[in-house]
Design an enzyme around this catalytic site. Structure first.
Site, mmCIF file in Angstrom:
data_model
loop_
_atom_site.group_PDB
_atom_site.id
_atom_site.type_symbol
_atom_site.label_atom_id
_atom_site.label_comp_id
_atom_site.label_asym_id
_atom_site.label_seq_id
_atom_site.Cartn_x
_atom_site.Cartn_y
_atom_site.Cartn_z
ATOM 1 N N ASP A 99 0.866 -1.165 0.000
ATOM 2 C CA ASP A 99 0.000 0.000 0.000
ATOM 3 C C ASP A 99 0.908 1.222 0.000
ATOM 4 O OD1 ASP A 99 -2.410 1.560 0.500
ATOM 5 O OD2 ASP A 99 -3.203 -0.255 1.445
ATOM 6 N N ASP A 201 -3.187 4.621 -2.365
ATOM 7 C CA ASP A 201 -4.307 5.097 -1.557
ATOM 8 C C ASP A 201 -4.873 6.402 -2.125
ATOM 9 O OD1 ASP A 201 -5.658 4.650 1.097
ATOM 10 O OD2 ASP A 201 -4.887 6.664 1.476
ATOM 11 N N GLU A 264 -6.551 3.388 -5.976
ATOM 12 C CA GLU A 264 -7.835 3.389 -5.262
ATOM 13 C C GLU A 264 -8.632 4.612 -5.722
ATOM 14 O OE1 GLU A 264 -9.871 3.549 -0.829
ATOM 15 O OE2 GLU A 264 -8.184 4.834 -1.332
ATOM 16 N N HIS A 325 -11.166 -3.270 3.236
ATOM 17 C CA HIS A 325 -11.166 -2.918 4.657
ATOM 18 C C HIS A 325 -11.988 -1.671 4.963
ATOM 19 C CE1 HIS A 325 -8.232 -0.472 2.702
ATOM 20 N NE2 HIS A 325 -8.130 0.305 3.762
ATOM 21 N N ASP A 326 -12.573 -1.067 3.938
ATOM 22 C CA ASP A 326 -13.397 0.134 4.140
ATOM 23 C C ASP A 326 -14.875 -0.118 3.890
ATOM 24 O OD1 ASP A 326 -11.090 1.743 4.581
ATOM 25 O OD2 ASP A 326 -10.837 1.985 2.414
HETATM 26 C C1 GLC Z 1 -8.275 4.981 1.905
HETATM 27 C C2 GLC Z 1 -8.045 3.797 2.814
HETATM 28 C C3 GLC Z 1 -8.757 4.042 4.103
HETATM 29 C C4 GLC Z 1 -8.139 5.265 4.742
HETATM 30 C C5 GLC Z 1 -8.186 6.453 3.804
HETATM 31 C C6 GLC Z 1 -7.283 7.540 4.259
HETATM 32 O O1 GLC Z 1 -9.588 5.127 1.536
HETATM 33 O O2 GLC Z 1 -8.466 2.629 2.172
HETATM 34 O O3 GLC Z 1 -8.693 2.947 4.959
HETATM 35 O O4 GLC Z 1 -8.817 5.574 5.925
HETATM 36 O O5 GLC Z 1 -7.755 6.123 2.508
HETATM 37 O O6 GLC Z 1 -5.947 7.165 4.065
#
Ligand code: GLC
Length: 530
Positions: A99, A201, A264, A325-326
């Protein structure tokens, strides 16, 4: 036949490292734990692991607040453990994706400490500092993704800094070439350690409107939704010049061989596909989260697949994600029976699938008592159901105390069902969802049409829909029933077919002449036999 890349043929498995396997009894997973479970992943049949952040961090957002990009947090182990993990994974033919969190650092990162120290600091412009409005209020109306204002006042230097997430996660200023160079060197640090790629991210956040204009109100906002939804994020995200930034990262990856760049991106399809970049020089795989947000019925899903396939740029490689995970877990969203159908869908669509740890054992929502809540978003905006702890609970390996995850107290509670819902129990049960995942992964590996073959929609048949995957002479048909009701599907125009794999395990090997008798919650893969 084209030469397919590993990240086109393969299946990615996301590991949330806090929750995979603990080896030192602190109740939090670690790199040695991942190492111990590599044989499981090989047995399961995935090709690559993506590990959520492992870097030194105050853990305000559980590692998405990084204080040092080039090290490992002691909670997870050491750089030595990481090197061993890479070697052990590669030795088993598994790729390792890290990541990369370039939008923001921790407020404890030395860069931010320096930036914050004075207005004349050489790193001041590494972050986004702005004067207040004449009345002392923040420079604009932007909202943090975790609720509350996105601007934090710094008393000592008399300016606000911008944070798209927590105030402990100040946004970097990607317009500054020094930031770009420093972050490119971070990529090289890990690429030289042989990582096979990055999941980047919130990549669509990296650039902000140069004028920092107010975001307009969202006319569709409804109470009960997160505060961030009050505004349309048109000036704070998805800016046209983000693509040059992504192309810059991609060029760094191209200095090495066979690496993958995954982004992402939570955007609708028509905007998402721009992230392949001009001449495909952007992300190899802009994460496609549409299966997470689309209603679970044949019309919506079949339309989605067709629209996504049609929107892809020439040569752009598709990908599909069922959970992460979100997001609430797939079994929590569609139920245990349909989670099996979802597995077949994910692993038979064209493009790279990304699985989320625990989905292969059908892990559902785990209720988190108030006093066990960890997620900062839940703490900031309680009671709206936004908390992400329910999908981050420990992996369930066996029926022993704490499901074999830890000998200590797990950082999040385990599912109360762990005595049945665990790898050890399920791997010896041919009817378990784990066995189904394993068979699907094996079939996908064996029948190339399923991974790299072309996709063609066959159509919607009441509560079911069907599509075809073809590569050379190999032709497979997938039929999925999205309800609990049985359904007869007329496949008479498809020639002679044989059932290869069913989510219900019934009738495998049988010939299908004309009509397919589909059970409720059944998905079937058929092969063309002339
Ligand atoms: C992304 C991650 C998430 C995090 C956010 C801020 O969406 O997947 O878990 O809280 O970024 O970094």
């Amino acid at each position: 036949m084209p030469d397919w890349q590993w990240w086109q043929r393969g299946v990615v498995y996301q590991i949330y490292p806090r929750s995979f396997q603990d080896t030192n009894g602190d109740g939090i997973g670690d790199l040695r734990g991942i190492c111990e479970r590599l044989d499981y992943l090989v047995w399961l049949g995935v090709d690559a692991i993506w590990i959520s952040p492992i870097y030194p961090s105050p853990m305000a957002d559980f590692g998405y607040d990084i204080a040092d990009y080039c090290n490992v947090d002691p909670i997870f182990g050491t750089l030595g453990d990481f090197d061993r993990l890479i070697a052990e994974a590669h030795g088993r033919g598994l790729k390792v994706i890290l990541d990369f969190v370039p939008n923001h650092t921790s407020d404890q990162h030395p860069w931010f400490r320096e930036s914050r120290s004075s207005r004349t600091s050489p790193k001041r412009d590494w972050y986004i500092w702005r004067d207040p409005k004449p009345d002392g209020s923040p420079p604009n109306n932007w909202i943090s993704n975790f609720g509350g204002p996105a601007w934090e006042w710094d008393e000592a230097t008399g300016q606000y800094y911008y944070h798209a997430f927590l105030k402990e996660q100040p946004d970097l200023n990607w317009r500054n070439p020094e930031v770009r160079a420093a972050m490119h060197d971070v990529l090289r640090f890990w690429l030289r350690r042989s990582v096979d790629g990055f999941r980047v991210d919130v990549i669509w956040h990296l650039m902000k409107d140069p004028e920092f204009r107010d975001n307009p109100p969202n006319p569709g906002f409804q109470p009960g939704r997160p505060e961030i939804d009050r505004l349309l994020q048109i000036h704070s995200t998805d800016q046209p010049d983000v693509h040059e930034i992504i192309a810059g990262m991609r060029r760094v990856l191209e200095e090495f061989e066979d690496r993958v760049l995954i982004g992402e991106i939570y955007l609708p399809i028509e905007r998402l596909v721009a992230y392949y970049g001009q001449d495909l020089a952007g992300a190899h795989l802009p994460f496609n989260f549409q299966l997470i947000h689309t209603a679970w019925n044949v019309r919506e899903l079949s339309t989605l697949i067709d629209e996504y396939e049609a929107a892809l740029p020439e040569g752009g490689w598709p990908n599909w994600v069922l959970g992460n995970h979100d997001q609430p877990r797939i079994a929590a969203r569609v139920g245990a029976a349909q989670a099996r159908v979802a597995a077949m869908l994910l692993l038979t669509l064209r493009g790279t699938p990304t699985m989320y740890y625990g989905d292969e054992i059908g892990l559902a929502k785990v209720e988190i008592p108030d006093d066990a809540v960890q997620d900062p978003w839940e703490k900031n905006e309680p009671g709206l159901g936004l908390g992400r702890d329910p999908e981050r609970t420990p992996m369930q390996w066996d029926s022993s105390p704490h499901a074999g995850f830890t000998t200590g107290k797990p950082w999040l509670p385990l599912s109360p069902t762990y005595a049945e819902c665990n790898v050890e129990r399920m791997r010896s049960d041919p009817r378990s969802i784990l066995s189904l995942y394993r068979r699907l992964l094996a079939l996908r590996r064996e029948r190339k049409a399923l991974s790299v073959g072309s996709y063609r929609s066959i159509g919607v048949f009441g509560t079911a829909f069907a599509y075809e995957r073809t590569l050379g002479a190999e032709r497979l048909i997938v039929v999925l029933n999205l309800t609990h009701e049985p359904h007869l599907v007329d496949l008479s125009s498809q020639g002679r077919l044989r059932r290869v794999l069913s989510t219900c395990l019934d009738g495998e090997g049988d010939l299908v002449e004309g009509t397919l008798d589909l059970r409720g919650d059944e998905g079937v893969i058929l092969e063309s036999v002339g």
